[in-house]
Design a protein around this motif. Structure first.
Motif, PDB file in Angstrom:
ATOM      1  N   THR A 197       0.853  -1.185   0.000  1.00 11.60           N
ATOM      2  CA  THR A 197       0.000   0.000   0.000  1.00 11.60           C
ATOM      3  C   THR A 197       0.888   1.234   0.000  1.00 11.60           C
ATOM      4  O   THR A 197       1.730   1.386   0.892  1.00 11.60           O
ATOM      5  CB  THR A 197      -0.913   0.015   1.238  1.00 11.60           C
ATOM      6  OG1 THR A 197      -1.686  -1.192   1.263  1.00 11.60           O
ATOM      7  CG2 THR A 197      -1.852   1.211   1.221  1.00 11.60           C
ATOM      8  N   PRO A 198       0.722   2.111  -0.977  1.00  9.83           N
ATOM      9  CA  PRO A 198       1.535   3.335  -0.988  1.00  9.83           C
ATOM     10  C   PRO A 198       1.099   4.276   0.134  1.00  9.83           C
ATOM     11  O   PRO A 198       0.004   4.150   0.685  1.00  9.83           O
ATOM     12  CB  PRO A 198       1.238   3.938  -2.361  1.00  9.83           C
ATOM     13  CG  PRO A 198      -0.115   3.430  -2.715  1.00  9.83           C
ATOM     14  CD  PRO A 198      -0.231   2.062  -2.085  1.00  9.83           C
ATOM     15  N   SER A 199       1.956   5.226   0.426  1.00 17.11           N
ATOM     16  CA  SER A 199       1.563   6.267   1.378  1.00 17.11           C
ATOM     17  C   SER A 199       0.494   7.146   0.728  1.00 17.11           C
ATOM     18  O   SER A 199       0.374   7.186  -0.510  1.00 17.11           O
ATOM     19  CB  SER A 199       2.768   7.124   1.760  1.00 17.11           C
ATOM     20  OG  SER A 199       3.179   7.910   0.645  1.00 17.11           O
ATOM     21  N   LEU A 200      -0.246   7.850   1.547  1.00 16.17           N
ATOM     22  CA  LEU A 200      -1.263   8.759   1.020  1.00 16.17           C
ATOM     23  C   LEU A 200      -0.614   9.803   0.115  1.00 16.17           C
ATOM     24  O   LEU A 200      -1.127  10.094  -0.975  1.00 16.17           O
ATOM     25  CB  LEU A 200      -2.024   9.431   2.168  1.00 16.17           C
ATOM     26  CG  LEU A 200      -3.117  10.406   1.745  1.00 16.17           C
ATOM     27  CD1 LEU A 200      -4.257   9.671   1.031  1.00 16.17           C
ATOM     28  CD2 LEU A 200      -3.637  11.171   2.954  1.00 16.17           C
ATOM     29  N   GLY A 201       0.517  10.347   0.530  1.00 14.22           N
ATOM     30  CA  GLY A 201       1.191  11.372  -0.274  1.00 14.22           C
ATOM     31  C   GLY A 201       1.666  10.849  -1.616  1.00 14.22           C
ATOM     32  O   GLY A 201       1.511  11.524  -2.639  1.00 14.22           O
ATOM     33  N   GLN A 202       2.253   9.651  -1.618  1.00 13.79           N
ATOM     34  CA  GLN A 202       2.727   9.070  -2.875  1.00 13.79           C
ATOM     35  C   GLN A 202       1.558   8.779  -3.810  1.00 13.79           C
ATOM     36  O   GLN A 202       1.606   9.081  -5.000  1.00 13.79           O
ATOM     37  CB  GLN A 202       3.517   7.783  -2.633  1.00 13.79           C
ATOM     38  CG  GLN A 202       4.048   7.159  -3.907  1.00 13.79           C
ATOM     39  CD  GLN A 202       5.003   8.063  -4.654  1.00 13.79           C
ATOM     40  OE1 GLN A 202       6.009   8.501  -4.099  1.00 13.79           O
ATOM     41  NE2 GLN A 202       4.697   8.366  -5.919  1.00 13.79           N
ATOM     42  N   LEU A 203       0.494   8.197  -3.253  1.00  8.68           N
ATOM     43  CA  LEU A 203      -0.674   7.885  -4.077  1.00  8.68           C
ATOM     44  C   LEU A 203      -1.306   9.161  -4.618  1.00  8.68           C
ATOM     45  O   LEU A 203      -1.691   9.213  -5.794  1.00  8.68           O
ATOM     46  CB  LEU A 203      -1.694   7.059  -3.289  1.00  8.68           C
ATOM     47  CG  LEU A 203      -2.921   6.625  -4.074  1.00  8.68           C
ATOM     48  CD1 LEU A 203      -2.538   5.785  -5.293  1.00  8.68           C
ATOM     49  CD2 LEU A 203      -3.874   5.865  -3.173  1.00  8.68           C
ATOM     50  N   SER A 204      -1.393  10.182  -3.803  1.00  6.32           N
ATOM     51  CA  SER A 204      -1.955  11.451  -4.261  1.00  6.32           C
ATOM     52  C   SER A 204      -1.169  11.987  -5.453  1.00  6.32           C
ATOM     53  O   SER A 204      -1.758  12.414  -6.458  1.00  6.32           O
ATOM     54  CB  SER A 204      -1.950  12.466  -3.118  1.00  6.32           C
ATOM     55  OG  SER A 204      -2.445  13.713  -3.547  1.00  6.32           O
ATOM     56  N   ALA A 205       0.157  11.958  -5.367  1.00 10.53           N
ATOM     57  CA  ALA A 205       0.990  12.436  -6.473  1.00 10.53           C
ATOM     58  C   ALA A 205       0.802  11.574  -7.722  1.00 10.53           C
ATOM     59  O   ALA A 205       0.693  12.097  -8.842  1.00 10.53           O
ATOM     60  CB  ALA A 205       2.460  12.446  -6.049  1.00 10.53           C
ATOM     61  N   ASP A 206       0.735  10.265  -7.538  1.00  6.11           N
ATOM     62  CA  ASP A 206       0.536   9.359  -8.673  1.00  6.11           C
ATOM     63  C   ASP A 206      -0.827   9.587  -9.331  1.00  6.11           C
ATOM     64  O   ASP A 206      -0.946   9.588 -10.557  1.00  6.11           O
ATOM     65  CB  ASP A 206       0.652   7.905  -8.228  1.00  6.11           C
ATOM     66  CG  ASP A 206       2.071   7.508  -7.841  1.00  6.11           C
ATOM     67  OD1 ASP A 206       3.027   8.233  -8.193  1.00  6.11           O
ATOM     68  OD2 ASP A 206       2.215   6.471  -7.166  1.00  6.11           O
ATOM     69  N   VAL A 207      -1.848   9.778  -8.509  1.00  6.43           N
ATOM     70  CA  VAL A 207      -3.195  10.019  -9.041  1.00  6.43           C
ATOM     71  C   VAL A 207      -3.240  11.353  -9.773  1.00  6.43           C
ATOM     72  O   VAL A 207      -3.820  11.442 -10.869  1.00  6.43           O
ATOM     73  CB  VAL A 207      -4.249   9.941  -7.909  1.00  6.43           C
ATOM     74  CG1 VAL A 207      -5.593  10.496  -8.363  1.00  6.43           C
ATOM     75  CG2 VAL A 207      -4.388   8.502  -7.426  1.00  6.43           C
ATOM     76  N   GLN A 208      -2.627  12.390  -9.212  1.00  4.45           N
ATOM     77  CA  GLN A 208      -2.605  13.685  -9.904  1.00  4.45           C
ATOM     78  C   GLN A 208      -1.932  13.571 -11.265  1.00  4.45           C
ATOM     79  O   GLN A 208      -2.421  14.139 -12.248  1.00  4.45           O
ATOM     80  CB  GLN A 208      -1.902  14.736  -9.053  1.00  4.45           C
ATOM     81  CG  GLN A 208      -2.747  15.241  -7.908  1.00  4.45           C
ATOM     82  CD  GLN A 208      -2.032  16.323  -7.108  1.00  4.45           C
ATOM     83  OE1 GLN A 208      -0.860  16.621  -7.323  1.00  4.45           O
ATOM     84  NE2 GLN A 208      -2.751  16.904  -6.171  1.00  4.45           N
ATOM     85  N   ALA A 209      -0.832  12.836 -11.328  1.00  2.02           N
ATOM     86  CA  ALA A 209      -0.126  12.668 -12.603  1.00  2.02           C
ATOM     87  C   ALA A 209      -0.988  11.893 -13.604  1.00  2.02           C
ATOM     88  O   ALA A 209      -1.033  12.233 -14.794  1.00  2.02           O
ATOM     89  CB  ALA A 209       1.208  11.952 -12.375  1.00  2.02           C
TER      90      ALA A 209
END
Length: 166
Positions: free
Chosen positions: A71-83
């Motif tokens: 499970t990614p961190s919330l911050g990493q997932l947020s950045a990946d989703v934004q991209a």
């Protein structure tokens, strides 16, 4: 569905994702278990978005399952989703209306063959994400946290306030 409507829906998707990630970032540390469940669900959306992005662009499928083991961190997932949201917005800005009808052949993660038009794939990405953001909203309500108002109508009226005029 028109290309301009799809463009609006993907702008809405990006906006709704930003609002939801911002709300999740406000959860207190004692809600770590619930946050983890929310991140798992949002990671599933992300993985599926990336899989269908690969189908649309003719790239190799980046994942062999519809979620990741870790499970990614919330911050990493947020950045990946934004991209990924930015990729879809850019993709639709470059796509011509006739391309929406093109049927693409691909393989699902379970090995079954699939065929969908570009338009059908894009609609799947929109509806799939909305469905699971709703799941996360319900998880937040269960812990007495108000989820963001994930409404297309709200997005349209915030983006174009003149729509509120009679």
């Amino acid at each position: 569905m028109s290309l301009s409507t799809l463009q609006s829906l993907f702008a809405y998707k990006a906006w709704a994702n930003e609002e939801l990630f911002a709300r999740l970032a406000q959860l207190p540390p004692e809600r770590a278990e619930q946050l983890h469940a929310c991140v798992r669900t949002l990671n599933h959306i992300y993985v599926v978005d990336r899989i269908f992005r690969a189908h649309l662009s003719g790239e190799p499928r980046p994942f062999d399952a519809t979620n990741t083991k870790e499970t990614p961190s919330l911050g990493q997932l947020s950045a990946d989703v934004q991209a990924t949201d930015a990729w879809y917005v850019g993709y639709l800005a470059r796509l011509g209306e006739p391309a929406l009808a093109e049927v693409l052949a691909f393989q699902f993660t379970d090995g079954d063959a699939g065929r969908m038009s570009r338009e059908e794939i894009l609609l799947h990405v929109i509806t799939h994400g909305g469905y699971h953001r709703g799941n996360v909203g319900q998880m937040l309500k269960a812990i007495d946290v108000a989820p963001p108002r994930d409404l297309y109508t709200r997005f349209l009226h915030l983006r174009e306030p003149q729509r509120r005029r009679a």
